[in-house]
Design a protein around this motif. Sequence first.
Motif, PDB file in Angstrom:
ATOM      1  N   ASN A 125       0.806  -1.222   0.000  1.00  0.00           N
ATOM      2  CA  ASN A 125       0.000   0.000   0.000  1.00  0.00           C
ATOM      3  C   ASN A 125       0.839   1.271   0.000  1.00  0.00           C
ATOM      4  O   ASN A 125       0.340   2.347  -0.282  1.00  0.00           O
ATOM      5  N   GLY A 126       2.129   1.167   0.353  1.00  0.00           N
ATOM      6  CA  GLY A 126       2.977   2.351   0.390  1.00  0.00           C
ATOM      7  C   GLY A 126       3.522   2.766  -0.959  1.00  0.00           C
ATOM      8  O   GLY A 126       4.191   3.782  -1.070  1.00  0.00           O
ATOM      9  N   ILE A 127       3.249   1.994  -2.000  1.00  0.00           N
ATOM     10  CA  ILE A 127       3.814   2.290  -3.321  1.00  0.00           C
ATOM     11  C   ILE A 127       3.149   3.523  -3.930  1.00  0.00           C
ATOM     12  O   ILE A 127       1.931   3.668  -3.884  1.00  0.00           O
ATOM     13  N   ARG A 128       3.977   4.388  -4.527  1.00  0.00           N
ATOM     14  CA  ARG A 128       3.495   5.581  -5.207  1.00  0.00           C
ATOM     15  C   ARG A 128       4.205   5.717  -6.553  1.00  0.00           C
ATOM     16  O   ARG A 128       5.233   5.091  -6.803  1.00  0.00           O
ATOM     17  N   ALA A 129       3.656   6.567  -7.406  1.00  0.00           N
ATOM     18  CA  ALA A 129       4.266   6.822  -8.713  1.00  0.00           C
ATOM     19  C   ALA A 129       5.696   7.315  -8.533  1.00  0.00           C
ATOM     20  O   ALA A 129       5.984   8.138  -7.670  1.00  0.00           O
ATOM     21  N   LYS A 156      -3.369   3.848  -9.216  1.00  0.00           N
ATOM     22  CA  LYS A 156      -4.673   4.505  -9.208  1.00  0.00           C
ATOM     23  C   LYS A 156      -5.708   3.694  -8.439  1.00  0.00           C
ATOM     24  O   LYS A 156      -5.603   2.480  -8.297  1.00  0.00           O
ATOM     25  N   SER A 157      -6.694   4.431  -7.974  1.00  0.00           N
ATOM     26  CA  SER A 157      -7.807   3.804  -7.261  1.00  0.00           C
ATOM     27  C   SER A 157      -8.815   3.270  -8.275  1.00  0.00           C
ATOM     28  O   SER A 157      -8.660   3.449  -9.491  1.00  0.00           O
ATOM     29  N   SER A 158      -9.888   2.643  -7.764  1.00  0.00           N
ATOM     30  CA  SER A 158     -10.911   2.088  -8.655  1.00  0.00           C
ATOM     31  C   SER A 158     -11.630   3.181  -9.444  1.00  0.00           C
ATOM     32  O   SER A 158     -12.204   2.923 -10.498  1.00  0.00           O
ATOM     33  N   ILE A 163      -3.282   7.849  -6.619  1.00  0.00           N
ATOM     34  CA  ILE A 163      -3.224   7.793  -5.162  1.00  0.00           C
ATOM     35  C   ILE A 163      -2.023   8.587  -4.673  1.00  0.00           C
ATOM     36  O   ILE A 163      -0.873   8.251  -4.948  1.00  0.00           O
ATOM     37  N   ASP A 164      -2.288   9.659  -3.945  1.00  0.00           N
ATOM     38  CA  ASP A 164      -1.231  10.498  -3.378  1.00  0.00           C
ATOM     39  C   ASP A 164      -1.873  11.476  -2.421  1.00  0.00           C
ATOM     40  O   ASP A 164      -3.107  11.618  -2.372  1.00  0.00           O
ATOM     41  N   ASP A 165      -1.053  12.144  -1.639  1.00  0.00           N
ATOM     42  CA  ASP A 165      -1.519  13.209  -0.769  1.00  0.00           C
ATOM     43  C   ASP A 165      -1.559  14.481  -1.597  1.00  0.00           C
ATOM     44  O   ASP A 165      -0.522  14.999  -2.000  1.00  0.00           O
ATOM     45  N   MET A 192      -7.239   2.747  -1.856  1.00  0.00           N
ATOM     46  CA  MET A 192      -6.617   1.457  -2.113  1.00  0.00           C
ATOM     47  C   MET A 192      -6.143   1.396  -3.556  1.00  0.00           C
ATOM     48  O   MET A 192      -6.814   1.897  -4.463  1.00  0.00           O
ATOM     49  N   ILE A 193      -4.992   0.780  -3.760  1.00  0.00           N
ATOM     50  CA  ILE A 193      -4.455   0.650  -5.118  1.00  0.00           C
ATOM     51  C   ILE A 193      -5.266  -0.392  -5.886  1.00  0.00           C
ATOM     52  O   ILE A 193      -5.363  -1.537  -5.473  1.00  0.00           O
ATOM     53  N   ASP A 194      -5.860   0.048  -6.982  1.00  0.00           N
ATOM     54  CA  ASP A 194      -6.641  -0.860  -7.807  1.00  0.00           C
ATOM     55  C   ASP A 194      -5.952  -1.149  -9.141  1.00  0.00           C
ATOM     56  O   ASP A 194      -6.118  -2.227  -9.708  1.00  0.00           O
ATOM     57  N   TYR A 195      -5.209  -0.169  -9.623  1.00  0.00           N
ATOM     58  CA  TYR A 195      -4.492  -0.327 -10.891  1.00  0.00           C
ATOM     59  C   TYR A 195      -3.060   0.140 -10.703  1.00  0.00           C
ATOM     60  O   TYR A 195      -2.802   1.138 -10.032  1.00  0.00           O
ATOM     61  N   ILE A 196      -2.135  -0.576 -11.329  1.00  0.00           N
ATOM     62  CA  ILE A 196      -0.732  -0.168 -11.271  1.00  0.00           C
ATOM     63  C   ILE A 196      -0.119  -0.289 -12.664  1.00  0.00           C
ATOM     64  O   ILE A 196      -0.375  -1.257 -13.390  1.00  0.00           O
ATOM     65  N   ASN A 197       0.624   0.737 -13.041  1.00  0.00           N
ATOM     66  CA  ASN A 197       1.318   0.759 -14.331  1.00  0.00           C
ATOM     67  C   ASN A 197       2.818   0.733 -14.072  1.00  0.00           C
ATOM     68  O   ASN A 197       3.332   1.537 -13.280  1.00  0.00           O
ATOM     69  N   LEU A 198       3.519  -0.164 -14.758  1.00  0.00           N
ATOM     70  CA  LEU A 198       4.956  -0.320 -14.582  1.00  0.00           C
ATOM     71  C   LEU A 198       5.683  -0.056 -15.895  1.00  0.00           C
ATOM     72  O   LEU A 198       5.163  -0.375 -16.976  1.00  0.00           O
TER      73      LEU A 198
END
Length: 239
Positions: A125-129, A156-158, A163-165, A192-198
């Motif tokens: 859950n701590g992962i950010r762009a 990104k969320s659903s 997701i960021d402050d 909550m992280i719903d999508y992640i791009n790598l």
Amino acid sequence: MNRRRNVLLSLLAAILSGLLVYGIGWMQTKEQERKGMVNVVVPNRFIGAGERLKLSDLSYKPVPGNMVTKEMLTRKETAEGMETLIPLGQGEPLYDWKVSRYTLQPGPAESTFQIPKSYIRSISNGIRAGDKVVLYLSGAEPRRLFEQTVKVASVKSSSNVEIDDKEDPNLLALADGDKEKMYASRRDANGMIDYINLNLTEEQWLEVDAACKDGTQQLVIAYSPETMQADGLGEENGP
């Protein structure tokens, strides 16, 4: 006759005096210009977007001091290791907004892939762009998928919101080298992280797809301390 000669000598003396004054003024102007020149960093070749800069890619170019702006880089070491956000022309001054140490753009051999939700078992859950992450395979024979870390392009969320402050974005803290602010940003971010791009190479993506497409193995995506170590953020201050 003497009178004419005296006039000519006076005229010649006046001309020589004028030339001397002009010459001294010209030399003073050139000296002021020379002293007013500032060396700025320039690429010594054309550099495409997404490339990581090396010292061998950079040179110095003298520019009049009154033309130098605070956005121009004046030390090659500052630009070393940064990635280009846009193409850079040979010999043009390097501006800080054209490069970033934490760009989300994929490198020259990479593309940005959205990882299918069915391929993922868990995401820290701590992962950010902008973070570096480690990929593991969970299944009958758990293992680390790649020795090297990979960069996160977005999380990104659903509702498709990054997701960021929003008050204190993680990327700004990361770029400023402020690990306390970076930690606070991760702590205060909601969702909550719903999508992640790598950002992956073609070979990496094909390996992920081959490992996960039949459902027998899934990815565990873990935050890596390399994110902080990359710019010395993980180092403790000396005495």
